[in-house]
Enzyme design. Sequence first.
Site, PDB file in Angstrom:
ATOM      1  N   SER A 180       0.878  -1.212  -0.068  1.00  0.00           N
ATOM      2  CA  SER A 180       0.095   0.024  -0.091  1.00  0.00           C
ATOM      3  C   SER A 180       0.991   1.252  -0.012  1.00  0.00           C
ATOM      4  O   SER A 180       1.969   1.281   0.636  1.00  0.00           O
ATOM      5  CB  SER A 180      -0.825   0.144   1.157  1.00  0.00           C
ATOM      6  N   TYR A 222      -1.429   0.000  10.031  1.00  0.00           N
ATOM      7  CA  TYR A 222      -1.534  -0.837   8.860  1.00  0.00           C
ATOM      8  C   TYR A 222      -0.120  -0.524   7.936  1.00  0.00           C
ATOM      9  O   TYR A 222       0.428  -1.232   7.485  1.00  0.00           O
ATOM     10  CB  TYR A 222      -2.694  -0.509   8.364  1.00  0.00           C
TER      11      TYR A 222
HETATM   12  N1  LIG Z   1      -8.811  -0.871  -0.902  1.00  0.00           N
HETATM   13  C1  LIG Z   1      -7.888   0.012  -0.873  1.00  0.00           C
HETATM   14  O1  LIG Z   1      -7.953   1.500  -0.806  1.00  0.00           O
HETATM   15  C2  LIG Z   1      -6.542  -0.363  -0.808  1.00  0.00           C
HETATM   16  C3  LIG Z   1      -5.439   0.349  -0.654  1.00  0.00           C
HETATM   17  C4  LIG Z   1      -4.232  -0.115  -0.709  1.00  0.00           C
HETATM   18  C5  LIG Z   1      -3.745  -1.463  -0.597  1.00  0.00           C
HETATM   19  N2  LIG Z   1      -4.916  -2.437  -0.255  1.00  0.00           N
HETATM   20  C6  LIG Z   1      -4.688  -3.822  -0.295  1.00  0.00           C
HETATM   21  O2  LIG Z   1      -5.232  -4.486  -1.171  1.00  0.00           O
HETATM   22  C7  LIG Z   1      -5.530  -5.768  -0.932  1.00  0.00           C
HETATM   23  C8  LIG Z   1      -7.084  -6.097  -1.280  1.00  0.00           C
HETATM   24  O3  LIG Z   1      -7.803  -5.535  -0.462  1.00  0.00           O
HETATM   25  P1  LIG Z   1      -9.301  -4.757  -1.071  1.00  0.00           P
HETATM   26  O4  LIG Z   1      -9.006  -3.461  -1.182  1.00  0.00           O
HETATM   27  O5  LIG Z   1      -9.758  -5.629  -2.183  1.00  0.00           O
HETATM   28  O6  LIG Z   1     -10.325  -5.246  -0.025  1.00  0.00           O
HETATM   29  P2  LIG Z   1     -11.388  -6.538   0.248  1.00  0.00           P
HETATM   30  O7  LIG Z   1     -12.225  -6.653  -0.804  1.00  0.00           O
HETATM   31  O8  LIG Z   1     -12.081  -5.953   1.673  1.00  0.00           O
HETATM   32  O9  LIG Z   1     -10.369  -7.618   0.597  1.00  0.00           O
HETATM   33  C9  LIG Z   1      -9.520  -7.989   1.600  1.00  0.00           C
HETATM   34  C10 LIG Z   1      -9.447  -9.560   1.674  1.00  0.00           C
HETATM   35  O10 LIG Z   1      -8.724 -10.116   2.547  1.00  0.00           O
HETATM   36  C11 LIG Z   1      -9.141 -11.328   2.912  1.00  0.00           C
HETATM   37  N3  LIG Z   1      -8.467 -11.569   4.353  1.00  0.00           N
HETATM   38  C12 LIG Z   1      -8.314 -10.877   5.331  1.00  0.00           C
HETATM   39  N4  LIG Z   1      -7.849 -11.460   6.382  1.00  0.00           N
HETATM   40  C13 LIG Z   1      -7.777 -12.848   5.820  1.00  0.00           C
HETATM   41  C14 LIG Z   1      -7.019 -14.091   6.320  1.00  0.00           C
HETATM   42  N5  LIG Z   1      -6.739 -13.979   7.581  1.00  0.00           N
HETATM   43  N6  LIG Z   1      -7.061 -15.182   5.598  1.00  0.00           N
HETATM   44  C15 LIG Z   1      -7.635 -15.110   4.474  1.00  0.00           C
HETATM   45  N7  LIG Z   1      -8.001 -13.902   3.824  1.00  0.00           N
HETATM   46  C16 LIG Z   1      -8.110 -12.836   4.773  1.00  0.00           C
HETATM   47  C17 LIG Z   1     -10.521 -10.873   3.267  1.00  0.00           C
HETATM   48  O11 LIG Z   1     -11.301 -12.019   3.449  1.00  0.00           O
HETATM   49  P3  LIG Z   1     -12.834 -12.336   3.759  1.00  0.00           P
HETATM   50  O12 LIG Z   1     -13.676 -12.106   2.828  1.00  0.00           O
HETATM   51  O13 LIG Z   1     -12.855 -13.813   4.542  1.00  0.00           O
HETATM   52  O14 LIG Z   1     -12.798 -11.003   4.821  1.00  0.00           O
HETATM   53  C18 LIG Z   1     -10.912 -10.303   1.912  1.00  0.00           C
HETATM   54  O15 LIG Z   1     -11.171 -11.256   0.960  1.00  0.00           O
HETATM   55  C19 LIG Z   1      -5.218  -5.796   0.684  1.00  0.00           C
HETATM   56  O16 LIG Z   1      -3.876  -6.329   0.972  1.00  0.00           O
HETATM   57  C20 LIG Z   1      -5.299  -4.336   0.988  1.00  0.00           C
HETATM   58  O17 LIG Z   1      -4.694  -4.198   2.063  1.00  0.00           O
HETATM   59  C21 LIG Z   1      -6.417  -1.764  -0.440  1.00  0.00           C
END
Ligand SMILES: NC(=O)c1ccc[n+]([C@@H]2O[C@H](COP(=O)([O-])OP(=O)(O)OC[C@H]3O[C@@H](n4cnc5c(N)ncnc54)[C@H](OP(=O)(O)O)[C@@H]3O)[C@@H](O)[C@H]2O)c1
Length: 252
Positions: free
Chosen positions: A144, A157
């Site tokens: 991130s 984070y």
């Molecule tokens: N959205 C943003 O603005 C943003 C910005 C920078 C970086 N990111 C990064 O992008 C990545 C994807 O996030 P996203 O934005 O697509 O959000 P998201 O749709 O909320 O996805 C997060 C995912 O992580 C899974 N997860 C969390 N803890 C877990 C565990 N212990 N074991 C297995 N799965 C787990 C969740 O599973 P469940 O469905 O079971 O909860 C969910 O599928 C993350 O690494 C996040 O930090 C996001």
Amino acid sequence: MRSLQRTVIFGATSAIAHATARRLVAAGASVHCIARNGARLDTLLQDLRVRAGAEGPYIGGECADLDDYDLHAGLLARADAALGGIDAVLVAHGCLPDQQACAASVPLMLAQWTTNGGSAMAILALAANLLQPRGQGVLAAIGSVAGDRGRQSNYMYGTAKGALAIYLQGLRHRLAPHGVAVLTIKPGFVDTPMTAGLDKGGPLWASADTVAAGIVSAMRRGQAQAYLPGFWRYIMLAIRLTPDAVFHRTRL
Ligand SMILES: NC(=O)c1ccc[n+]([C@@H]2O[C@H](COP(=O)([O-])OP(=O)(O)OC[C@H]3O[C@@H](n4cnc5c(N)ncnc54)[C@H](OP(=O)(O)O)[C@@H]3O)[C@@H](O)[C@H]2O)c1
């Protein structure tokens, strides 16, 4: 160009990972999806299979809580067997913790560290040892922009994502002579369930699919790092270069 023909995705039900998997499948790749929530994994696999078509590539996966380090070796071995070898690994899972709650609770701080930092590094450690002797492949993980500078609003984070970026840098250095590319993905603000509680107005927000397109492109090119969208490179450069005396007057 790197092959992504046989890709395993950890945290595959994430909105960004799902959009990435759709793009891989549209390009004819086989995808092995690992996710925590069984019902959401089934929905994801159905969606990808419909898109792949009856004669399409392998689409499969399994459920796991990736905070459980003991599961990682088996997950990777079964992915390798199911795909007939792994060309690319994408580590996508993560959580956005409440900064104030983490600041008040060491157990919460460490729990989010496990999800965002430790578990991702542990999976990558095993994947690196698998791919190194094979002399090819792509390792990618979603960090991130929050990892570029500690800020009062999200430094728990940011610490995990920053550590992940340094770890990936080291892996990249180690694996470069062995033909394995290592990519650090640094999205900015992305409209996904993770950011559901935030105000999403303004030009800095991107869709999961826009970020997915950047991920696939950067993985194919064997890039070292990808700010997504690309303008975040310049925003974060400015944030990193801002002197403390000025930075400490902001509430970023
Ligand atoms: N959205 C943003 O603005 C943003 C910005 C920078 C970086 N990111 C990064 O992008 C990545 C994807 O996030 P996203 O934005 O697509 O959000 P998201 O749709 O909320 O996805 C997060 C995912 O992580 C899974 N997860 C969390 N803890 C877990 C565990 N212990 N074991 C297995 N799965 C787990 C969740 O599973 P469940 O469905 O079971 O909860 C969910 O599928 C993350 O690494 C996040 O930090 C996001």
